[in-house]
Structure formats: structure tokens, C-alpha cells
Design a protein around this motif. Structure first.
Motif, PDB file in Angstrom:
ATOM      1  N   ILE A 133       0.903  -1.260   0.075  1.00 36.53           N
ATOM      2  CA  ILE A 133       0.108  -0.146  -0.012  1.00 36.53           C
ATOM      3  C   ILE A 133       0.789   1.353  -0.013  1.00 36.53           C
ATOM      4  O   ILE A 133       0.772   2.249  -0.801  1.00 36.53           O
ATOM      5  N   GLU A 134       2.085   1.203   0.941  1.00 39.33           N
ATOM      6  CA  GLU A 134       2.687   2.439   0.967  1.00 39.33           C
ATOM      7  C   GLU A 134       3.490   2.521  -0.366  1.00 39.33           C
ATOM      8  O   GLU A 134       3.721   3.858  -0.670  1.00 39.33           O
ATOM      9  N   SER A 136       3.192   1.485  -3.519  1.00 36.76           N
ATOM     10  CA  SER A 136       2.061   1.169  -4.819  1.00 36.76           C
ATOM     11  C   SER A 136       1.584   2.697  -5.519  1.00 36.76           C
ATOM     12  O   SER A 136       1.402   3.388  -4.768  1.00 36.76           O
ATOM     13  N   ASP A 137       1.482   2.549  -6.818  1.00 36.78           N
ATOM     14  CA  ASP A 137       0.726   3.545  -7.304  1.00 36.78           C
ATOM     15  C   ASP A 137      -0.764   3.605  -7.051  1.00 36.78           C
ATOM     16  O   ASP A 137      -1.223   2.444  -6.597  1.00 36.78           O
ATOM     17  N   GLU A 138      -1.466   4.614  -7.520  1.00 42.06           N
ATOM     18  CA  GLU A 138      -2.951   4.609  -7.283  1.00 42.06           C
ATOM     19  C   GLU A 138      -3.814   3.655  -7.806  1.00 42.06           C
ATOM     20  O   GLU A 138      -4.487   3.034  -6.983  1.00 42.06           O
ATOM     21  N   ASP A 139      -3.222   3.222  -8.828  1.00 39.64           N
ATOM     22  CA  ASP A 139      -3.928   2.330  -9.760  1.00 39.64           C
ATOM     23  C   ASP A 139      -4.064   0.708  -8.988  1.00 39.64           C
ATOM     24  O   ASP A 139      -5.220   0.118  -8.918  1.00 39.64           O
ATOM     25  N   ARG A 141      -3.210   0.534  -5.711  1.00 36.81           N
ATOM     26  CA  ARG A 141      -3.220   0.804  -4.015  1.00 36.81           C
ATOM     27  C   ARG A 141      -4.800   0.042  -3.749  1.00 36.81           C
ATOM     28  O   ARG A 141      -4.706  -0.456  -2.729  1.00 36.81           O
ATOM     29  N   ILE A 142      -5.510   0.380  -4.429  1.00 35.12           N
ATOM     30  CA  ILE A 142      -7.135   0.031  -3.919  1.00 35.12           C
ATOM     31  C   ILE A 142      -7.148  -1.607  -3.897  1.00 35.12           C
ATOM     32  O   ILE A 142      -7.644  -2.006  -2.866  1.00 35.12           O
ATOM     33  N   TYR A 144      -4.645  -3.607  -3.067  1.00 38.87           N
ATOM     34  CA  TYR A 144      -4.036  -4.058  -1.828  1.00 38.87           C
ATOM     35  C   TYR A 144      -4.741  -3.601  -0.484  1.00 38.87           C
ATOM     36  O   TYR A 144      -4.675  -4.359   0.452  1.00 38.87           O
ATOM     37  N   VAL A 145      -5.382  -2.325  -0.748  1.00 36.56           N
ATOM     38  CA  VAL A 145      -6.192  -2.081   0.375  1.00 36.56           C
ATOM     39  C   VAL A 145      -7.421  -2.971   0.749  1.00 36.56           C
ATOM     40  O   VAL A 145      -7.763  -3.562   1.937  1.00 36.56           O
TER      41      VAL A 145
END
Length: 167
Positions: A133-134, A136-139, A141-142, A144-145
Motif C-alpha cells: 500500500i505504501e 504502490s501507485d494509485e491504480d 493501491r485499492i 492492496y487495501v
């Protein structure tokens, strides 16, 4: 009747190809055709849930290094077989091989966390998600969240719902 004839033709083609491969194991085109046959067999077996039977076919292909795309697909199928057979150590080793040869493999973190969780290493899987999460890029990240939440929420529910002992 058509299915039986197609199946017999496939078997004949395979046995002919196998003989050619035995005579010319270093021939690129024959090895490529042989690999395609093994992948086809593996796919059919995997569709039937016969992962142990499919595994030798994908391992044959993955060890031939014929073509990068074919090789990657074979490693992914091997990973799927190991996961479905609950052979998680082999799954992790296969995942290491995939990420070594294909550094851009996007599913690596998600698959690794999934396997770690199955091995009862949920805390390690959660740490992997936090790190991803820390970094990754925004694409990505979701994803992983969501993965983190799916693992973390059941854990917190288990701790809350433990019965208390009467004194």
C-alpha cells in the motif's frame, strides 16, 4: 461421434509429435508444438479440477524456456495447481520464480498474501499488504487495501467474538 473423432485425432497428433520430440529434442519448432500440446492437456485437466494430473504438463512447458509468454503462462498454471493442491511451499517457490523472471508481474503481492494467509501466516500477509500500500501507485493501491481489509476484518471479529469465561 465428432468429439470422439477429434479426440482420436488429437491423440494421434500428440503421439506423432511425441515421437518427433524424442528424436529431435532440441528442435525449436517441435518443442514449441509439444509445449502447446502440453498446455492444452493441462488446461483440460485443470478445468476438471485434476490439478495433480495437470502439473507435469505445465512443468514440462515451464522447463523448456521455449517462448517467454508461453513460459509465463506455464508458471502461472503451475502456481494455480500448487495452490489448489494446498502445496503452499511449492506455490511460494513458483511465485518467486515468476517474479524473478517477470518483475512486472502485477499479481505477485496479491498471490503471495493469499498463500501466506492459507499457511496461517496472516500477520505476515498483512505486513506485505501494508508495505505494498505504501509503495504502490494509485491504480494498484485499492487492490492492496481491499486485500488487507479482507484479511484484517475477520481477524478482528475473531478476537472480539471469543467467549468470555464466567468467574
Amino acid at each position: 461421434q465428432r468429439c470422439i473423432r477429434d479426440s482420436n485425432e488429437d491423440d494421434l497428433a500428440y503421439s506423432t509429435l511425441k515421437k518427433m520430440y524424442e528424436m529431435y529434442p532440441d528442435d525449436y519448432d517441435i518443442t514449441l508444438a509439444m509445449s502447446a500440446q502440453h498446455m492444452k492437456k493441462a488446461e483440460k485437466l485443470m478445468e476438471l479440477g485434476l490439478y495433480a494430473e495437470a502439473l507435469p504438463h505445465v512443468l514440462f512447458v515451464s522447463q523448456k524456456h521455449v517462448d517467454n509468454d508461453v513460459n509465463g503462462a506455464a508458471w502461472e498454471k503451475a502456481l494455480s495447481c500448487y495452490i489448489n493442491m494446498k502445496r503452499y511451499n511449492e506455490a511460494l517457490a513458483t511465485l518467486d520464480t515468476i517474479t524473478l523472471h517477470f518483475p512486472d508481474y502485477e499479481n505477485g503481492t496479491l498471490k503471495r498474501a493469499f498463500i501466506l494467509d492459507k499457511m496461517d501466516k496472516t500477520e505476515e500477509a498483512l505486513q506485505l499488504y501494508l508495505s505494498a500500500i505504501e509503495q504502490s501507485d494509485e491504480d494498484m493501491r485499492i487492490f492492496y487495501v481491499i486485500g488487507y481489509e479482507e484479511l484484517a476484518v475477520p481477524l478482528s471479529l475473531i478476537h472480539i467474538s471469543e467467549p468470555t469465561r464466567p468467574y
